[in-house]
Structures are given as structure tokens and as C-alpha cells.
Enzyme design. Structure first.
Site, PDB file in Angstrom:
ATOM      1  N   LEU A  30       0.930  -1.137   0.192  1.00 47.05           N
ATOM      2  CA  LEU A  30       0.115  -0.158  -0.130  1.00 47.05           C
ATOM      3  C   LEU A  30       0.973   1.245  -0.038  1.00 47.05           C
ATOM      4  O   LEU A  30       0.618   2.335  -0.455  1.00 47.05           O
ATOM      5  CB  LEU A  30      -0.883  -0.020   1.279  1.00 47.05           C
ATOM      6  N   GLY A  31       1.839   1.194   0.951  1.00 47.20           N
ATOM      7  CA  GLY A  31       2.900   2.429   0.799  1.00 47.20           C
ATOM      8  C   GLY A  31       4.273   1.913   1.612  1.00 47.20           C
ATOM      9  O   GLY A  31       4.227   0.844   2.056  1.00 47.20           O
ATOM     10  N   ILE A  34       9.723   5.633   5.508  1.00 47.70           N
ATOM     11  CA  ILE A  34      11.142   5.290   6.046  1.00 47.70           C
ATOM     12  C   ILE A  34      11.615   4.155   6.829  1.00 47.70           C
ATOM     13  O   ILE A  34      12.626   3.531   7.178  1.00 47.70           O
ATOM     14  CB  ILE A  34      12.165   6.512   6.207  1.00 47.70           C
ATOM     15  N   ASN A  35      10.566   4.055   7.817  1.00 44.53           N
ATOM     16  CA  ASN A  35      10.879   3.098   8.968  1.00 44.53           C
ATOM     17  C   ASN A  35      10.071   1.619   8.616  1.00 44.53           C
ATOM     18  O   ASN A  35       9.846   0.881   9.559  1.00 44.53           O
ATOM     19  CB  ASN A  35      10.374   3.579  10.268  1.00 44.53           C
ATOM     20  N   GLY A  36       9.600   1.524   7.507  1.00 42.17           N
ATOM     21  CA  GLY A  36       8.900   0.143   7.414  1.00 42.17           C
ATOM     22  C   GLY A  36       7.802   0.335   6.316  1.00 42.17           C
ATOM     23  O   GLY A  36       7.368   1.410   5.775  1.00 42.17           O
ATOM     24  N   ASP A 146       6.082  14.373  12.889  1.00 47.52           N
ATOM     25  CA  ASP A 146       6.170  14.113  11.450  1.00 47.52           C
ATOM     26  C   ASP A 146       5.130  14.426  10.785  1.00 47.52           C
ATOM     27  O   ASP A 146       4.365  13.630   9.878  1.00 47.52           O
ATOM     28  CB  ASP A 146       6.445  12.638  11.189  1.00 47.52           C
ATOM     29  N   LYS A 148       3.021  15.945   7.884  1.00 49.08           N
ATOM     30  CA  LYS A 148       3.412  16.569   6.553  1.00 49.08           C
ATOM     31  C   LYS A 148       2.221  15.732   5.646  1.00 49.08           C
ATOM     32  O   LYS A 148       1.529  14.712   6.199  1.00 49.08           O
ATOM     33  CB  LYS A 148       4.835  16.142   6.267  1.00 49.08           C
ATOM     34  N   ASN A 151       1.319  12.061   5.315  1.00 51.45           N
ATOM     35  CA  ASN A 151       0.834  11.202   6.482  1.00 51.45           C
ATOM     36  C   ASN A 151      -0.586  11.673   6.873  1.00 51.45           C
ATOM     37  O   ASN A 151      -0.908  11.516   7.838  1.00 51.45           O
ATOM     38  CB  ASN A 151       1.944  11.682   7.798  1.00 51.45           C
ATOM     39  N   ASP A 167       1.634   7.270  10.860  1.00 58.13           N
ATOM     40  CA  ASP A 167       3.065   7.482  10.728  1.00 58.13           C
ATOM     41  C   ASP A 167       3.447   8.055  12.061  1.00 58.13           C
ATOM     42  O   ASP A 167       3.776   9.160  11.980  1.00 58.13           O
ATOM     43  CB  ASP A 167       3.519   7.991   9.630  1.00 58.13           C
ATOM     44  N   THR A 188      13.155  22.686  45.109  1.00 53.48           N
ATOM     45  CA  THR A 188      12.302  23.666  45.179  1.00 53.48           C
ATOM     46  C   THR A 188      12.139  24.345  43.883  1.00 53.48           C
ATOM     47  O   THR A 188      13.057  25.111  43.361  1.00 53.48           O
ATOM     48  CB  THR A 188      12.541  24.839  46.276  1.00 53.48           C
TER      49      THR A 188
END
Ligand SMILES: c1cc2nc(N[C@H]3CCCNC3)c3c(n2n1)NCC3
Length: 326
Positions: A30-31, A34-36, A146, A148, A151, A167, A188
Site C-alpha cells: 500500500l505504501g 522510511i521505517n517500514g 512528522d 506532513k 501522512n 505514521d 524547590t
């Protein structure tokens, strides 16, 4: 099967058994993030289609998943259904089953409207939805970091689709621990300089900057900050952002309301301390009274089409600025 407790994030339990027991994983990608990557999957019992995100197991992946799952019970945040901790080709992985967003990205949807004008009131409604999601996150002391265009996705094609934020790869808790530590009995806080106490709100303020950029693009179809000749993050662009140099050029901005320009000015402040918080945004009449915003047609659809080839560069510049702010 009992989901086991996960010491890393006590409130998040990951299934240890294999995801394929519950879902058939399709080859349909589907898409890609950068991390998966995100692939389609089908729930075996119901035949319903979902989105599956595969992440290599790491502290970062577990933080992403735990924060997304914590925050996902909101109408404008992509819902997380299940999380699995599996070994996949001998690699430890975290797999997240989410509702599948089938309506495409926010700006693709606006660009594809063709002749039907996109109005300032529609832009205000979209901003209200995005801001409610961010308000939900910030009230849980979660910064997304993130926010943008790619997302921000619609759940379905056509008018029934709901805009949602996805995301959480850069999300983090902002109740900064040093302040917690400083709250111990022996300390304090009222003698302490503000920068020591910290407010942990710098991360949250980068979400409000993103909201300002998305709002600016919605109202005209191009970004407020761009480098000359499209080179990535040119020195000129960096100084412009620091100096906050941007404008509301004629003729496309002439018919946009003063209230909208006022809110953008409050969001695109270079000093995070001066920038509107999400609370202040949710008190702004252009957002809360979006249904009273003038339904003035905007130049956005035409401009997005003209700027189509610059769109990739715009996304890269958005990423570079977010990286610089995190
Ligand atoms: C849930 C999550 C998700 N993420 C997606 N794509 C991600 C890829 C990385 C950047 N953000 C969006 C897509 C989806 N879905 N559905 N459907 C079509 C594309």
C-alpha cells in the site's frame, strides 16, 4: 491465546503468536515509509481488509507502536487494531495491524477535484480535523513530529472518506523526565531557571509549525518556504525559515480572510516560544467556527496541478525542515 505483558511499555501487550494465524498477508504493497512498509492483509475470520506495517524490532519501533496504539482511539487518527511481535526469516519484527486508508493522500484528493472549486471553508474544516487529532496527542503529552502531507490520508474515496493522521515513526512522549526528576521533595522548582525546568514543549511546537505549513498549502497550493531552483535546504531557505520570511502574494491570497492569515502568522513563528500552542489554535475562531468561514473559492486546485512536478521537491524540503526541527 493470551497476549503477554511487555516490560518495555507496560500498557501495550503484543501478541507473540504469528500474525498469519489471524491475518492473510497479501503481496499488495500500500505504501513505503522510511521505517517500514505497509501491505494489505485480510482478517481470516471476517474477510475484512486491513493495513499491516512491518517494522524491525527495536526500541524505536516499540515506541512508535506503543504511542500510535495509545493515541489511536480518535476519529482523525488511523486506528491500530493489533500488534504482533514475531520472528520473520529469523529477524525479530513488530507488526502493526491498522485500519486500511483507501482514499489516498490529502493533497492528491484536492488536486483531483478538477473544476469543482476548493473553498476556504473546506480548508478550515480540514484544518479543524487535523488540529483535533494533534490536540488529542498533545493532551496525552505525545508529540507526532512528522506531520506532513503524505501522512494525512483519507479512509475511503469519495465524500464518505474521513481524513486521518498516520505514521508515528518520530512520535515521542513530551512529559520531560528531568522535570519529573526535579519535582522530588529535595528540589524547590521556583528558584530554578526556566530552561532547566524545560517544558518539553519544543517537540509539540514543531507539530504546530507543521500545521501552519499544511494550512498555508491548503489555502494557495504551494508551500510558504521554498529554496531557489529547488536545491535541498539552500542556505537562503534555512535563513528564510529562521527569519520566518514568507508572504501572502497577490492575486491568489487577496481573497483569503484576515482570520486565516492571522492564524498562519501565529503558527509560522520561528521562535517556538512565540508559536501558538494547539490549545490556542483550538481557541481560534477560524478553526472552531470553521462552518462560518467564507466559502471563497481558492486558487489551490489549479496551483497544485501547475506545481505538480515541484511536489516531490516540496516534500523533500518539508522533510529536511522537520529533521532540522526535531
Ligand atoms: C493505513 C496506514 C497507511 N499508510 C499508507 N502509506 C504510508 C506510507 C509512508 C508515508 N505515510 C503513508 C497507506 C495506507 N495506509 N493505511 N493506505 C495506502 C497507503
Amino acid at each position: 491465546v493470551i497476549a503477554t505483558r511487555n516490560p518495555m511499555f507496560p500498557e501495550t501487550t503484543f501478541h507473540k503468536y504469528n500474525v498469519t494465524q489471524d491475518y492473510r498477508i497479501s503481496r499488495n504493497v500500500l505504501g513505503v515509509g522510511i521505517n517500514g512498509k505497509v501491505v494489505e492483509c485480510e482478517q481470516r475470520t471476517s474477510g475484512a481488509k486491513y493495513a499491516l506495517k512491518v517494522l524491525r524490532d527495536s526500541v524505536k519501533a516499540r515506541r512508535e507502536v506503543a504511542l500510535h496504539k495509545m493515541a489511536s482511539n480518535h476519529p482523525h487518527i488511523v486506528r491500530v487494531l493489533d500488534v504482533y511481535e514475531n520472528t520473520y526469516n529469523e529477524v525479530a519484527c513488530i507488526l502493526v495491524v491498522m485500519e486500511q486508508m483507501k482514499g489516498g493522500e490529502l493533497f492528491t484528493r484536492i488536486q483531483d477535484r478538477g473544476q469543482l472549486a476548493f473553498t476556504e471553508r473546506e480548508a478550515a474544516k480540514i484544518m479543524y480535523e487535523i488540529c483535533s487529532a494533534v490536540n488529542h496527542l498533545h493532551s496525552m503529552n505525545i508529540a507526532h513530529r512528522d506531520i506532513k502531507p503524505e501522512n494525512l490520508l483519507y479512509s475511503e474515496p469519495g465524500q464518505s472518506g474521513v481524513l486521518k493522521l498516520t505514521d508515528f515513526g518520530f512520535a515521542k512522549k513530551t512529559d520531560d523526565n528531568e522535570t519529573q526528576g526535579l519535582n522530588t521533595a529535595c528540589f524547590t522548582p521556583y528558584y530554578c531557571a526556566p530552561e532547566i525546568l524545560g517544558t518539553g514543549s519544543y517537540d509539540r511546537s514543531c507539530d504546530c509549525w507543521s500545521i501552519g505549513v499544511v494550512m498555508y498549502i491548503l489555502l494557495c497550493g504551494y508551500p510558504p518556504f521554498f529554496s531557489e531552483h529547488g536545491e535541498a535546504m539552500s542556505p537562503g531557505m534555512k535563513s528564510r525559515i529562521k527569519s520566518g520570511k514568507y508572504g501572502f502574494p497577490s492575486p491568489e491570497w487577496d481573497s483569503v480572510s484576515q482570520a486565516a492569515k492571522d492564524l498562519i502568522r501565529k503558527l509560522l513563528r520561528t521562535d517556538p516560544n512565540e508559536r501558538y500552542t494547539i490549545k490556542q489554535v483550538m481557541d481560534h475562531k477560524w478553526i472552531t467556527h470553521y462552518h462560518e468561514v467564507p466559502a471563497t473559492p481558492l486558487a489551490t486546485v489549479g496551483m497544485l496541478a501547475d506545481q505538480k512536478q515541484q511536489w516531490g521537491e516540496m516534500q523533500e524540503e518539508f522533510d529536511k525542515t522537520l529533521t532540522a526541527m526535531r
